[in-house]
Scaffold this motif. Structure first.
Motif, short mmCIF file in Angstrom:
data_model
loop_
_atom_site.label_atom_id
_atom_site.label_comp_id
_atom_site.label_asym_id
_atom_site.label_seq_id
_atom_site.Cartn_x
_atom_site.Cartn_y
_atom_site.Cartn_z
N MET A 119 -12.46 11.89 6.55
CA MET A 119 -12.99 12.82 5.55
C MET A 119 -14.29 13.46 6.03
O MET A 119 -14.58 14.61 5.70
CB MET A 119 -13.32 12.09 4.23
N TYR A 120 -15.07 12.70 6.78
CA TYR A 120 -16.41 13.16 7.14
C TYR A 120 -16.50 13.81 8.51
O TYR A 120 -17.52 14.40 8.84
CB TYR A 120 -17.40 12.00 6.99
N VAL A 121 -15.44 13.75 9.29
CA VAL A 121 -15.45 14.37 10.61
C VAL A 121 -15.69 15.89 10.52
O VAL A 121 -16.51 16.42 11.27
CB VAL A 121 -14.16 14.03 11.39
N PRO A 122 -15.03 16.61 9.59
CA PRO A 122 -15.29 18.05 9.51
C PRO A 122 -16.71 18.41 9.06
O PRO A 122 -17.12 19.57 9.17
CB PRO A 122 -14.28 18.55 8.48
N ARG A 123 -17.46 17.45 8.59
CA ARG A 123 -18.82 17.74 8.15
C ARG A 123 -19.72 18.15 9.32
O ARG A 123 -20.67 18.90 9.13
CB ARG A 123 -19.43 16.53 7.44
N PHE A 124 -19.41 17.67 10.54
CA PHE A 124 -20.24 18.03 11.69
C PHE A 124 -20.22 19.53 11.97
O PHE A 124 -21.29 20.14 12.10
CB PHE A 124 -19.85 17.19 12.91
N PRO A 125 -19.04 20.17 12.02
CA PRO A 125 -19.06 21.63 12.18
C PRO A 125 -19.68 22.36 10.98
O PRO A 125 -20.28 23.42 11.15
CB PRO A 125 -17.59 22.03 12.33
N VAL A 126 -19.57 21.78 9.79
CA VAL A 126 -20.19 22.39 8.61
C VAL A 126 -21.70 22.41 8.79
O VAL A 126 -22.35 23.45 8.61
CB VAL A 126 -19.82 21.64 7.31
N LEU A 127 -22.26 21.28 9.17
CA LEU A 127 -23.72 21.21 9.36
C LEU A 127 -24.17 22.13 10.49
O LEU A 127 -25.18 22.83 10.37
CB LEU A 127 -24.15 19.78 9.62
N LYS A 128 -23.42 22.13 11.58
CA LYS A 128 -23.76 22.99 12.73
C LYS A 128 -23.76 24.46 12.32
O LYS A 128 -24.71 25.19 12.61
CB LYS A 128 -22.77 22.74 13.86
N ASP A 129 -22.70 24.89 11.63
CA ASP A 129 -22.63 26.30 11.24
C ASP A 129 -23.61 26.64 10.12
O ASP A 129 -24.08 27.78 10.04
CB ASP A 129 -21.21 26.68 10.83
N ILE B 109 -23.92 25.39 -2.85
CA ILE B 109 -24.06 26.85 -2.94
C ILE B 109 -24.23 27.43 -1.54
O ILE B 109 -23.60 28.43 -1.20
CB ILE B 109 -25.26 27.23 -3.85
N GLN B 110 -25.05 26.78 -0.74
CA GLN B 110 -25.27 27.24 0.63
C GLN B 110 -23.97 27.18 1.45
O GLN B 110 -23.62 28.13 2.14
CB GLN B 110 -26.35 26.40 1.29
N GLN B 111 -23.25 26.08 1.33
CA GLN B 111 -22.03 25.93 2.12
C GLN B 111 -20.93 26.87 1.64
O GLN B 111 -20.05 27.25 2.43
CB GLN B 111 -21.57 24.48 2.09
N ALA B 112 -20.98 27.29 0.39
CA ALA B 112 -20.00 28.26 -0.11
C ALA B 112 -20.17 29.62 0.55
O ALA B 112 -19.24 30.43 0.56
CB ALA B 112 -20.12 28.38 -1.63
N ARG B 113 -21.34 29.88 1.10
CA ARG B 113 -21.59 31.15 1.79
C ARG B 113 -21.14 31.14 3.25
O ARG B 113 -21.17 32.18 3.90
CB ARG B 113 -23.09 31.48 1.73
N LEU B 114 -20.75 29.99 3.76
CA LEU B 114 -20.36 29.91 5.17
C LEU B 114 -19.15 30.78 5.47
O LEU B 114 -18.30 31.00 4.60
CB LEU B 114 -20.05 28.47 5.56
N GLU B 115 -19.08 31.23 6.69
CA GLU B 115 -17.95 32.02 7.16
C GLU B 115 -17.38 31.38 8.42
O GLU B 115 -18.04 30.57 9.07
CB GLU B 115 -18.39 33.46 7.46
N GLY B 116 -16.16 31.75 8.77
CA GLY B 116 -15.57 31.30 10.02
C GLY B 116 -15.34 29.81 10.07
O GLY B 116 -14.87 29.19 9.11
N ALA C 16 -16.79 27.56 7.25
CA ALA C 16 -16.03 27.64 6.00
C ALA C 16 -14.73 26.85 6.11
O ALA C 16 -14.35 26.12 5.18
CB ALA C 16 -15.75 29.09 5.64
N ARG C 17 -14.04 26.98 7.24
CA ARG C 17 -12.79 26.24 7.43
C ARG C 17 -13.05 24.74 7.49
O ARG C 17 -12.29 23.94 6.93
CB ARG C 17 -12.06 26.71 8.69
N ALA C 18 -14.13 24.34 8.15
CA ALA C 18 -14.47 22.91 8.22
C ALA C 18 -14.79 22.35 6.85
O ALA C 18 -14.37 21.24 6.51
CB ALA C 18 -15.65 22.70 9.18
N GLN C 19 -15.51 23.11 6.04
CA GLN C 19 -15.81 22.66 4.67
C GLN C 19 -14.53 22.52 3.86
O GLN C 19 -14.35 21.55 3.13
CB GLN C 19 -16.78 23.64 4.00
#
Length: 129
Positions: free
Chosen positions: A15-25, A40-47, A50-53
């Motif tokens: 579950m937490y593996v995709p969090r690394f690309p989320v934090l990086k992006d 709210i901040q993560q909802a603005r992610l793109e590319g 966003a897919r990692a989240q």
């Protein structure tokens, strides 16, 4: 502890593996992590971020049904080989799902998700066999 229980632990970790690309992006796109309003901040992610989240949230959603299905199979004494095979199959589908989500592989992501959920249904129904 048998393999199916280890699979529940593996999916919990996954579950937490995709969090690394989320934090990086988040850092790359926003320049900082807003600890007051991270959703709210993560909802603005793109590319990729966003897919990692989305992959993270989808895996969170899938965890409870999988864990309960494994418990049901244990509770009703389903053969360990069957239980373990299905649990490993779910872990494999989840890993492939996360990778497909991160790589933006549509419609494969949906096919893999469907297979994973079929495995959950089979685990739930396994005591009937």
């Amino acid at each position: 502890m048998d393999i199916s229980i280890w699979c529940v632990i593996a999916v919990f970790v996954l579950m937490y593996v995709p969090r690394f690309p989320v934090l990086k992006d988040t850092l790359r796109q926003e320049g900082h992590i807003d600890l007051g309003h991270p959703r709210i901040q993560q909802a603005r992610l793109e590319g990729m971020g966003a897919r990692a989240q989305a992959a993270h949230l989808n895996t969170v959603e899938a965890f409870a049904p999988f864990a309960v299905a494994v418990w049901v199979a244990h509770h009703y004494g389903v053969d360990a080989g069957t239980r373990d095979l299905l649990a490993v199959a779910f872990v494999v589908t989840r890993v492939l799902f996360v990778l497909a989500y991160l790589a933006d592989l549509n419609p494969w992501r949906t096919v893999i998700w469907s297979l994973g959920h079929l495995v959950i249904v089979l685990l739930f129904l396994s005591p009937l066999v």
